[in-house]
Enzyme design. Structure first.
Site, PDB file in Angstrom:
ATOM      1  N   MET A   1       0.976  -1.400   0.537  1.00  0.00           N
ATOM      2  CA  MET A   1      -0.295   0.174  -0.081  1.00  0.00           C
ATOM      3  C   MET A   1       1.131   0.964  -0.022  1.00  0.00           C
ATOM      4  SD  MET A   1      -3.510  -0.852   2.204  1.00  0.00           S
ATOM      5  CE  MET A   1      -3.129  -0.857   3.904  1.00  0.00           C
TER       6      MET A   1
ATOM      7  N   HIS B   1       9.191   1.248   3.230  1.00  0.00           N
ATOM      8  CA  HIS B   1       9.906   1.139   4.376  1.00  0.00           C
ATOM      9  C   HIS B   1      11.266   0.409   3.352  1.00  0.00           C
ATOM     10  CE1 HIS B   1       7.726  -1.510   6.473  1.00  0.00           C
ATOM     11  NE2 HIS B   1       6.783  -0.769   6.376  1.00  0.00           N
TER      12      HIS B   1
ATOM     13  N   HIS C   1       9.300  -3.699   2.815  1.00  0.00           N
ATOM     14  CA  HIS C   1       9.039  -3.369   2.295  1.00  0.00           C
ATOM     15  C   HIS C   1      10.264  -4.086   1.520  1.00  0.00           C
ATOM     16  CE1 HIS C   1       5.657  -1.121   3.290  1.00  0.00           C
ATOM     17  NE2 HIS C   1       4.917  -1.651   2.876  1.00  0.00           N
TER      18      HIS C   1
ATOM     19  N   GLY D   1       4.558  -9.869   3.569  1.00  0.00           N
ATOM     20  CA  GLY D   1       5.563  -9.959   4.736  1.00  0.00           C
ATOM     21  C   GLY D   1       4.781 -11.295   5.949  1.00  0.00           C
TER      22      GLY D   1
ATOM     23  N   GLN E   1      -3.076 -12.811   7.420  1.00  0.00           N
ATOM     24  CA  GLN E   1      -3.360 -11.778   6.034  1.00  0.00           C
ATOM     25  C   GLN E   1      -2.541 -13.403   4.689  1.00  0.00           C
ATOM     26  OE1 GLN E   1      -2.772  -8.197   4.239  1.00  0.00           O
ATOM     27  NE2 GLN E   1      -1.126  -9.101   3.708  1.00  0.00           N
TER      28      GLN E   1
HETATM   29  P1  AMP Z   1       1.408  -3.301   3.618  1.00  0.00           P
HETATM   30  O1  AMP Z   1       2.002  -1.661   2.190  1.00  0.00           O
HETATM   31  O2  AMP Z   1       1.852  -2.334   4.611  1.00  0.00           O
HETATM   32  O3  AMP Z   1       0.119  -3.524   2.721  1.00  0.00           O
HETATM   33  O4  AMP Z   1       2.917  -4.450   3.317  1.00  0.00           O
HETATM   34  C1  AMP Z   1       2.879  -4.674   2.413  1.00  0.00           C
HETATM   35  C2  AMP Z   1       3.732  -5.804   2.623  1.00  0.00           C
HETATM   36  O5  AMP Z   1       4.462  -5.924   2.794  1.00  0.00           O
HETATM   37  C3  AMP Z   1       2.882  -7.293   3.510  1.00  0.00           C
HETATM   38  O6  AMP Z   1       3.347  -8.273   2.778  1.00  0.00           O
HETATM   39  C4  AMP Z   1       3.078  -6.967   4.450  1.00  0.00           C
HETATM   40  O7  AMP Z   1       3.167  -8.395   5.380  1.00  0.00           O
HETATM   41  C5  AMP Z   1       4.701  -6.635   4.546  1.00  0.00           C
HETATM   42  N1  AMP Z   1       4.891  -5.757   5.043  1.00  0.00           N
HETATM   43  C6  AMP Z   1       4.851  -4.917   5.674  1.00  0.00           C
HETATM   44  N2  AMP Z   1       5.535  -4.532   7.266  1.00  0.00           N
HETATM   45  C7  AMP Z   1       6.299  -5.592   7.402  1.00  0.00           C
HETATM   46  C8  AMP Z   1       7.542  -5.616   8.201  1.00  0.00           C
HETATM   47  N3  AMP Z   1       8.140  -5.239   9.313  1.00  0.00           N
HETATM   48  N4  AMP Z   1       7.930  -6.709   7.562  1.00  0.00           N
HETATM   49  C9  AMP Z   1       7.962  -7.393   6.402  1.00  0.00           C
HETATM   50  N5  AMP Z   1       6.870  -7.409   6.647  1.00  0.00           N
HETATM   51  C10 AMP Z   1       6.650  -6.031   6.557  1.00  0.00           C
END
Ligand code: AMP
Length: 284
Positions: free
Chosen positions: A30, A34, A37, A147, A153
Site C-alpha cells: 500500500m 520502508h 517492503h 510479509g 493475511q
Molecule cells: P503494506 O504496505 O503495509 O500493506 O504491506 C505490504 C507487504 O509488506 C505485506 O505483505 C506486509 O506483510 C509486508 N510488511 C509490512 N511491514 C512488514 C515488516 N515489518 N516486516 C515484514 N513484512 C512487512
C-alpha cells in the site's frame, strides 16, 4: 523502470516479459515504502528476472471510520526507492480503475478471516483477498511475496491461492524491525514521540510469551494474560488481542506448543499496531 497506472498496460507488460521467457516476481504493497517492503523486493528479485511492485491503497479493505483517507501516501518517495532496488515495473492504479462502476464480485471470507483482525475489522479480509486476487490475475506472477508481519493475511492468502487453484507461488519474508524491536509499519509514522517509545510494548509482550514458554509454561491462557499485561505497562497502549494460534489452521490453542504462533494487536494512542512471533523452546 516502467511506471504503470492502469490495469491494461500492466497485463500487457507482464505478458510481453513472459513471451520472452522471463519469470515474474511480485510484491503488493500500500506504499509509504520502508525497509521491510524492500526486503520483500529483494526476495522477489532473487526468484525472478522481472519484479513488479504495486502501490495501491485498497479502499475495500478499510472499514468506516478507519484511516483510508489519512493513510500515508508518498508516491515519489516510493518511486525513488523502487528505482534504487532495481524494480522493473511499479504498478500504481487509481481506485476507480481497480473498482470501476458496477464492480460487484468479492471473495467470500473463510471462517479464519472472521477472528482476530477480522473480528475487529469486519470485512477487512474480504477486501484484502479480493484485491490480492485481482492483482494476481493482472500481474500473473510466478512468485508473490508477502510479509510475516501480517500473519493472518499471509495465512488467508495462502489458503485462497490453494482453494482457488491460483497459479502463483506464495513466499513469505520475515518481520523486519526497528533497532528497539518495533516491527516496521507505514502506520508507525502516526506515532507521537512518547507513543513511539511505548510502541515497543508489542515486541515486549511477544518476548514475555517466549520467556514463559521457554520456562515451561504451556497454559495458553496464562501466556495470553501475560502478553496483555506487558502491553498495558505502556501508558498509551491498549491491547486489542493477545492470542496463541496453531499456524496451520489459525485456530486459537489452549495449550502452547513449539509450533504455536503468538499474535498481538494494540492501539498505541489511536494507532493500531500488530506483531507476532513463533514460540521457540530453545534459548535465544
Ligand atoms: P503494506 O504496505 O503495509 O500493506 O504491506 C505490504 C507487504 O509488506 C505485506 O505483505 C506486509 O506483510 C509486508 N510488511 C509490512 N511491514 C512488514 C515488516 N515489518 N516486516 C515484514 N513484512 C512487512
Amino acid at each position: 523502470m516502467h511506471i504503470i497506472e492502469h490495469p491494461d498496460p500492466m497485463r500487457e507488460t507482464v505478458r510481453a516479459w513472459r513471451r520472452e521467457g522471463r519469470r515474474i516476481g511480485f510484491v503488493p504493497t500500500m506504499g509509504a515504502l520502508h525497509e521491510a517492503h524492500l526486503s520483500l523486493v529483494r526476495l522477489a528479485r532473487a526468484q525472478a528476472e522481472c519484479t513488479v511492485v504495486s502501490v495501491f491503497v485498497n479502499p475495500t479493505q478499510f472499514g468506516e471510520g478507519e484511516d483510508y483517507d489519512s493513510y500515508p501516501r508518498d508516491f515519489s518517495h516510493d518511486e525513488a526507492l523502487c528505482r534504487e532496488e532495481g524494480v522493473d515495473a511499479l504498478f500504481h492504479p487509481a481506485a476507480a480503475d481497480m473498482y470501476p462502476p458496477g464492480h460487484a464480485v468479492f471473495i467470500d471470507e473463510p471462517p479464519a478471516a472472521k477472528i482476530l483482525e477480522g473480528a475487529l475489522r469486519p470485512g477487512h479480509f474480504r477486501g484484502v483477498l479480493t484485491v490480492v486476487a485481482k492483482l494476481l490475475n493482472l500481474v500473473e506472477p510466478d512468485v508473490a511475496v508477502f510479509g510475516q508481519k501480517d500473519a493472518q493475511q499471509l495465512f488467508l492468502i495462502r489458503k485462497m491461492v490453494e482453494d482457488l487453484n491460483l497459479p502463483a507461488r506464495i513466499l513469505s519474508g520475515p518481520i523486519v524491525r526497528e533497532q528497539d524491536g518495533l516491527a516496521m509499519s507505514s502506520r508507525n509514522a502516526y506515532l507521537s514521540r512518547t507513543e513511539r517509545t511505548d510502541a515497543v510494548c508489542l515486541r515486549r509482550a511477544l518476548d514475555r510469551a517466549q520467556a514463559l514458554f521457554r520456562g515451561g509454561e504451556r497454559d495458553a491462557h496464562v501466556i495470553r494474560r501475560a502478553m496483555r499485561e506487558r502491553i498495558h505497562e505502556a501508558a498509551s497502549a491498549r491491547a486489542e488481542y493477545a492470542e496463541l494460534v496453531d499456524p496451520r489452521t489459525f485456530a486459537p490453542v489452549t495449550e502452547a506448543g513449539s509450533a504455536s504462533l503468538a499474535l498481538v494487536a494494540a492501539r498505541v494512542g489511536t494507532t493500531r499496531l500488530l506483531d507476532n512471533a513463533f514460540l521457540d523452546p530453545t534459548p535465544a
